[in-house]
Design a protein around this motif. Structure first.
Motif, short mmCIF file in Angstrom:
data_model
loop_
_atom_site.label_atom_id
_atom_site.label_comp_id
_atom_site.label_asym_id
_atom_site.label_seq_id
_atom_site.Cartn_x
_atom_site.Cartn_y
_atom_site.Cartn_z
N SER A 147 0.82 -1.20 0.00
CA SER A 147 0.00 0.00 0.00
C SER A 147 0.86 1.25 0.00
O SER A 147 0.40 2.34 -0.29
N ASP A 198 -4.30 -1.53 1.67
CA ASP A 198 -4.80 -0.65 0.63
C ASP A 198 -4.29 -1.12 -0.73
O ASP A 198 -3.41 -0.52 -1.32
N ILE A 258 -5.30 -2.88 -4.70
CA ILE A 258 -6.26 -3.20 -5.75
C ILE A 258 -5.74 -4.45 -6.45
O ILE A 258 -4.55 -4.53 -6.75
N CYS A 294 -2.21 1.25 -3.95
CA CYS A 294 -2.85 2.56 -4.11
C CYS A 294 -1.85 3.69 -3.85
O CYS A 294 -1.86 4.72 -4.53
N GLU A 316 -1.05 6.89 -6.20
CA GLU A 316 -1.22 8.24 -5.65
C GLU A 316 0.08 9.04 -5.76
O GLU A 316 0.07 10.23 -6.10
N VAL A 332 -6.77 7.09 -4.41
CA VAL A 332 -6.89 5.98 -5.35
C VAL A 332 -7.60 4.81 -4.66
O VAL A 332 -7.32 4.52 -3.50
N TYR A 333 -8.46 4.12 -5.39
CA TYR A 333 -9.29 3.08 -4.80
C TYR A 333 -9.70 2.06 -5.87
O TYR A 333 -9.51 2.28 -7.07
N VAL A 387 -8.84 0.36 -11.47
CA VAL A 387 -8.25 1.45 -10.69
C VAL A 387 -9.07 2.73 -10.89
O VAL A 387 -9.31 3.15 -12.02
N ALA A 440 -9.57 6.88 -9.39
CA ALA A 440 -8.87 7.96 -8.68
C ALA A 440 -9.74 9.21 -8.65
O ALA A 440 -10.39 9.55 -9.64
N LYS A 456 -10.77 8.02 2.46
CA LYS A 456 -10.74 7.25 1.22
C LYS A 456 -12.03 6.46 1.01
O LYS A 456 -12.53 6.37 -0.12
N LYS A 515 -14.39 6.82 -2.19
CA LYS A 515 -14.62 5.64 -3.04
C LYS A 515 -16.11 5.37 -3.20
O LYS A 515 -16.59 5.15 -4.33
#
Length: 560
Positions: A206, A455, A457, A466, A470, A484-485, A496, A498, A545, A549
């Motif tokens: 992360s 964190d 993806i 993420c 970022e 970012v999520y 992804v 953002a 976040k 998201k």
């Protein structure tokens, strides 16, 4: 047909003294663990057990038997030792597509006592240079695409052997030429121990930079034998005796070799099974189906995106995929509907999936066939060489069914990140590794991965940090804040997303072009939202976040 038996009884019988899967208690790296008594001591011993004249590697119109692949690996080992000065413990990096040379080079490195560093071939120049310096690589073996990236950010003192290169960059030597010049030579002799380091893969965290995950010969071989034991347990429980195959099995290498799924399950597992291994330049579902049809391949393992693509091709009826007997998964849970579609779309392919990590050498839990169809959201039962527990934030072990963080320990689990004491302190509680995965384990021992505490993806089986995305966004001069999520995606599992706050001059298209120089293509956000105001934060200053998201996903859902 023998009578089915209880799982505990099957485990006891298959791991008992005198059995091929006999388990004994040993101490390795100060940890008391279970080891396979009959396991080959090192990867070199493992390879040498299976040097036969059966077909092995298939790539386009190229064919290699197990013996031919070992002979070429021996030449590479000779070059590394006698021309590059590689000694036991040295790091030798591999960065290329899934060419036969990737696998031959890997077996050479791990047979001369060096550490094979399997680098993410998607990395751009920055991460590539970072990892080469971080691991202290003595030699890099790379194809043209990776050589071009290395030229953007050269690493001092690094020796380079080029694979299938059109243009040799300064200082690089052509691997084909140097190995041809040495002729037929044996693998250089070297003394190795099961608990010597053998491999290192990098995993996205992360935070910004990838982390090196080193593993020993014992850890890797234990993982390979653990899968074999899992299947033997399943057969005993179900009262199944598998007949000898009427033709040599074959698997399709559908994921990159720098992932443990590709490296351990597809490639290394093929030695013991004496299985053919077919690889492609890149994933293409139509070409994959044609290859399965032509080569009569029997298995494939990959993330949900890969198996989903193959289901759609299978449903078209264009190719005969009748030889497929196993369709494996990993990287992220499949949707239950895909599990059912696998069962419905193929003549005999049995769906299976497992939970594992780079840090566990791919093993952890697994589930197959009807058991998987009956529990389509589960990752299955724990490996016999590992222990799993679910804990709350204080580390208290939770009762069955309660959700918390999944912890793991055992023989195949690495002992710490490379040159990263801070990450080790955060990740370990004694010899328990905190996975960062949110999970439950039910009363019957079935593992369910619920979410990720870390964190991360997972896009088509690729881990994307993420924080790394970022950091790249924040390098743009017009970006002020970024969050970012993960955005749910039917094909890839996650995409992804953002949300970015910047100056009035910030342009999304220009931002994407900027990111191309700093991120791998799969890391570049598919969805970028421009915020009109500073991003919401907690009283302590952390960006909210989850709130960002949820709002973004709600807007995306409304607009589609």
């Amino acid at each position: 047909m023998p009578e089915p038996m209880l799982r505990a009884q099957a485990i006891a019988e298959l791991t008992a003294p005198g059995q091929p899967g006999e388990l004994v208690d040993i101490v390795a790296h100060g940890r008391k663990v279970k080891a396979f008594k009959n396991a080959p001591p090192t990867l070199r011993d493992y390879y040498e057990l299976y040097v036969t004249d059966l077909p092995f590697l298939i790539y386009e119109d190229e064919r290699y038997t197990f013996r031919e692949a070992w002979q070429q690996a021996s030449r590479i080992g000779h070059v590394l030792v006698h021309q590059c000065g590689v000694k036991p413990g040295d790091r030798v990096a591999i960065s290329m597509r899934n060419y036969p040379e990737w696998m031959m080079t890997f077996s050479a490195i791990t047979s001369i006592g060096a550490i094979a560093v399997a680098m993410n071939a998607h990395w751009q120049a920055d991460d590539m240079a970072y990892a080469l310096v971080d691991c202290g690589a003595k030699v890099l073996l790379a194809d043209q695409e990776r050589l071009d990236r290395l030229a953007q950010k050269p690493v001092d003192g690094l020796q380079v052997l080029a694979v299938r290169a059109i243009e040799l960059k300064a200082g690089a030597r052509d691997l084909k030429a140097v190995t041809a010049a040495v002729g037929d030579v044996p693998m250089p002799p070297v003394a190795m121990h099961p608990d010597d380091l053998a491999i290192m893969l990098y995993t996205s965290g992360s935070s910004g930079r990838p982390k090196g995950v080193p593993s020993t010969h014992r850890m890797v071989i234990t993982a390979l034998l653990s899968w074999e034991l899992d299947y033997a347990i399943l057969d005993k429980v179900n009262g199944v005796v598998r007949p000898e195959p009427v033709e040599q099995p074959g698997t399709l290498l559908a994921v990159p070799l720098f992932h443990v799924t590709g490296l351990h399950s597809s490639y290394l597992g093929s030695y013991r099974l004496q299985r053919r291994l077919a690889s492609m330049h890149r994933w293409d579902a139509e070409k994959a189906a044609e290859l399965i049809d032509r080569e009569r391949l029997t298995s494939l393992g990959g993330p949900a995106a890969v198996t989903g693509d193959l289901i759609r091709v299978a449903q078209s009826g264009k190719y005969s995929l009748a030889t497929l007997a196993s369709l494996g998964g990993g990287g992220a849970p499949r949707a239950p509907e895909q599990v059912r579609q696998i069962d419905a779309s193929f003549a005999q392919a049995v769906p299976n999936i497992g939970w594992g990590m780079t840090e566990t050498n791919a093993i952890g839990a697994g589930i197959v066939g009807q058991d998987y169809l009956d529990h389509p959201t589960s990752s299955g039962h724990c490996s016999q060489v590992l222990e799993l527990r679910v804990t709350d934030e204080s580390g208290r072990v939770l009762p069955p069914g309660e959700r918390g963080e999944l912890w793991v320990r055992g023989t195949s689990v690495f002992t710490g990140y490379w040159n990263n004491p801070e990450a080790n302190q955060q990740s370990f509680d004694g010899d328990w590794f905190r996975t960062g995965d949110g999970a439950t384990i039910d009363a019957e021992g079935y593992l369910y991965i619920v979410d990720r505490i870390k964190d991360l993806i997972i896009r088509g089986g690729e881990n994307i940090g993420c924080g790394a995305v970022e950091a790249a966004l924040l390098m743009h001069p017009e970006v002020i804040e970024a969050s970012v999520y993960a955005v749910p995606d039917e094909r890839l599992g996650e995409e992804v997303g953002a949300t970015v706050y910047g100056t009035d001059r910030l342009d999304v298209d220009q931002l994407r072009r900027f990111l191309e120089a700093h991120l791998a293509k799969f890391e570049i956000p598919r969805y970028i939202e421009l915020a009109r105001a500073p991003l919401p934060r907690t009283p302590s200053g952390k960006i909210l976040k989850r709130e960002i998201k949820q709002a973004a996903i709600a807007r995306l859902t409304t607009s589609t």
